[in-house]
Design an enzyme around this catalytic site. Structure first.
Site, PDB file in Angstrom:
ATOM      1  N   ALA A 196       0.818  -1.210   0.000  1.00  0.00           N
ATOM      2  CA  ALA A 196       0.000   0.000   0.000  1.00  0.00           C
ATOM      3  C   ALA A 196       0.857   1.267   0.000  1.00  0.00           C
ATOM      4  O   ALA A 196       0.612   2.200  -0.769  1.00  0.00           O
ATOM      5  CB  ALA A 196      -0.927  -0.005   1.209  1.00  0.00           C
ATOM      6  N   TYR A 238      -8.070  -1.133   6.378  1.00  0.00           N
ATOM      7  CA  TYR A 238      -8.269  -2.265   7.296  1.00  0.00           C
ATOM      8  C   TYR A 238      -8.154  -3.605   6.577  1.00  0.00           C
ATOM      9  O   TYR A 238      -8.714  -3.798   5.498  1.00  0.00           O
ATOM     10  CB  TYR A 238      -9.640  -2.151   7.957  1.00  0.00           C
ATOM     11  CG  TYR A 238     -10.011  -3.342   8.803  1.00  0.00           C
ATOM     12  CD1 TYR A 238      -9.239  -3.693   9.910  1.00  0.00           C
ATOM     13  CD2 TYR A 238     -11.129  -4.120   8.490  1.00  0.00           C
ATOM     14  CE1 TYR A 238      -9.569  -4.789  10.687  1.00  0.00           C
ATOM     15  CE2 TYR A 238     -11.468  -5.209   9.273  1.00  0.00           C
ATOM     16  CZ  TYR A 238     -10.684  -5.548  10.362  1.00  0.00           C
ATOM     17  OH  TYR A 238     -11.017  -6.642  11.132  1.00  0.00           O
ATOM     18  N   ARG A 239      -7.404  -4.531   7.174  1.00  0.00           N
ATOM     19  CA  ARG A 239      -7.240  -5.882   6.634  1.00  0.00           C
ATOM     20  C   ARG A 239      -7.715  -6.890   7.687  1.00  0.00           C
ATOM     21  O   ARG A 239      -7.054  -7.121   8.699  1.00  0.00           O
ATOM     22  CB  ARG A 239      -5.765  -6.157   6.287  1.00  0.00           C
ATOM     23  CG  ARG A 239      -5.227  -5.284   5.160  1.00  0.00           C
ATOM     24  CD  ARG A 239      -5.828  -5.691   3.824  1.00  0.00           C
ATOM     25  NE  ARG A 239      -5.199  -4.978   2.717  1.00  0.00           N
ATOM     26  CZ  ARG A 239      -5.631  -3.835   2.205  1.00  0.00           C
ATOM     27  NH1 ARG A 239      -6.698  -3.255   2.750  1.00  0.00           N
ATOM     28  NH2 ARG A 239      -5.031  -3.269   1.191  1.00  0.00           N
ATOM     29  N   GLY A 272     -17.161   3.590  -3.737  1.00  0.00           N
ATOM     30  CA  GLY A 272     -17.298   2.580  -4.792  1.00  0.00           C
ATOM     31  C   GLY A 272     -17.641   3.189  -6.137  1.00  0.00           C
ATOM     32  O   GLY A 272     -17.012   4.151  -6.590  1.00  0.00           O
ATOM     33  N   GLY A 310      -7.278   1.653  -4.609  1.00  0.00           N
ATOM     34  CA  GLY A 310      -7.380   2.540  -3.453  1.00  0.00           C
ATOM     35  C   GLY A 310      -6.110   3.322  -3.202  1.00  0.00           C
ATOM     36  O   GLY A 310      -6.151   4.503  -2.828  1.00  0.00           O
ATOM     37  N   ASP A 311      -4.965   2.685  -3.416  1.00  0.00           N
ATOM     38  CA  ASP A 311      -3.685   3.372  -3.254  1.00  0.00           C
ATOM     39  C   ASP A 311      -3.511   4.439  -4.333  1.00  0.00           C
ATOM     40  O   ASP A 311      -2.980   5.520  -4.073  1.00  0.00           O
ATOM     41  CB  ASP A 311      -2.534   2.373  -3.324  1.00  0.00           C
ATOM     42  CG  ASP A 311      -2.666   1.263  -2.296  1.00  0.00           C
ATOM     43  OD1 ASP A 311      -3.155   1.553  -1.185  1.00  0.00           O
ATOM     44  OD2 ASP A 311      -2.291   0.120  -2.598  1.00  0.00           O
TER      45      ASP A 311
END
Length: 319
Positions: A37, A170-171, A232, A261-262
């Site tokens: 990320a 979050y992961r 989204g 997202g990155d």
């Protein structure tokens, strides 16, 4: 003047994947891409002309050198990398799929060189010689020492008046939502840029209602100067405490879903560094689309191409 426009700390891994239609258990070859990320953001911003540096640990072997070469090719400085003899590179395996099957991901990152890195090994003066420190919620989940590095980095940045960008990211495969929320709340308090998806805002921080309500609630809880929330297919929102900004998603034919997202975060930071977060939303939307349209997590583009695709001259800083 700081030496870097952006520095970041985290883990870079190797992504091994098969295309949609191929099952991992039947694969006879794998596509290989470095991915992380923080490194994704640093490499993209470097390609856009900013001075960036990635900090972390790599094994002193061919795999570590492979990852380093990708970052170096993008223009990212690696002076703060700790090279570990007999270390290991974290990996993850991806089985791309189309509905009704979702993408499947298998991680093998335990006890990596990155997870073993100690605070004493961090080149603090260099890490903090920057306009903006960019961190994510992935790193403190990797190990207790990584969590301590993130705490120290934020504390020192705040003491020196260095701006902070934080992507919650979050992961669930690394830690549960309750533990993540307890750890991340003090880290995101008062940051200059906070990135968080609307689902993470709900599950970690209890934000409810529609996206506009969730982003306002998260801003109130965190005290962040600007909160950016991906919604989204609806695009992206940014709330600065006064005005709600919205940028629609850019239409794209999806090739590879990872890293979008990155790329979005990099685009917003691209605008922020030039003093125009609203323009950053436009850049972020376009870069997210570029990420979806290319193989691999690290987006390859140029500032000229980005400006042409966005269809505007851009802030005067870019001329």
């Amino acid at each position: 003047m700081p030496h870097f426009d952006l520095t970041t700390f985290g883990e870079i891994m190797l992504r091994l994947s098969v295309p949609a239609g191929v099952r991992l258990e039947a694969a006879n070859q794998l596509d290989l891409h470095p991915a992380g990320a923080e490194s994704n953001v640093a490499s993209l911003l470097a390609r856009l002309g900013w001075r960036t540096s990635w900090f972390g640990a790599l094994p002193a072997n061919a795999l570590g050198r492979l990852a380093a070469s990708h970052l170096t090719a993008a223009g990212v400085a690696l002076d703060g990398v700790a090279w570990e003899e007999n270390g290991r590179m974290g990996t993850f395996y991806v089985e791309f799929a189309t509905p009704p099957r979702p993408i499947q991901v298998i991680y093998d990152r335990a006890d990596s060189s990155a997870a073993r890195l100690q605070p004493a090994q961090v080149h603090w003066d260099l890490l903090l010689d920057t306009r903006l420190l960019h961190l994510t919620g992935i790193t403190p989940a990797l190990s207790a020492n990584n969590a301590e590095i993130i705490h120290q980095a934020i504390a020192q940045a705040r003491a020196k008046g260095i701006a902070i960008s934080f992507d919650v990211n979050y992961r669930s495969k690394l830690w549960d939502a309750a533990r993540a929320a307890v750890t991340l709340r003090p880290l995101i308090a008062g940051v200059d840029l906070l990135f968080c998806g609307q689902t993470d805002a709900e599950h970690l921080f209890g934000c409810g209602g529609d996206a506009n309500e969730r982003i306002r609630q998260l801003a109130e809880q965190s005290g962040a100067h600007v909160v950016v929330m991906s919604i989204g297919d609806g695009g992206v929102l940014a709330w600065d405490g006064v005005t709600m900004h919205h940028e629609p998603a850019t239409a794209v034919r999806v090739i590879d879903r990872l890293g979008a997202g990155d790329a979005l975060a990099a685009g917003v930071i691209h605008g922020w560094l030039a003093g125009d977060v609203v323009a950053g939303l436009r850049y972020g939307s376009m870069l997210a689309a570029l990420a979806l349209s290319q193989h691999g997590d690290m987006v390859i583009t140029t500032r000229q191409e980005l400006e042409e695709l966005v269809g505007q001259q851009g802030p005067a800083f870019f001329r």
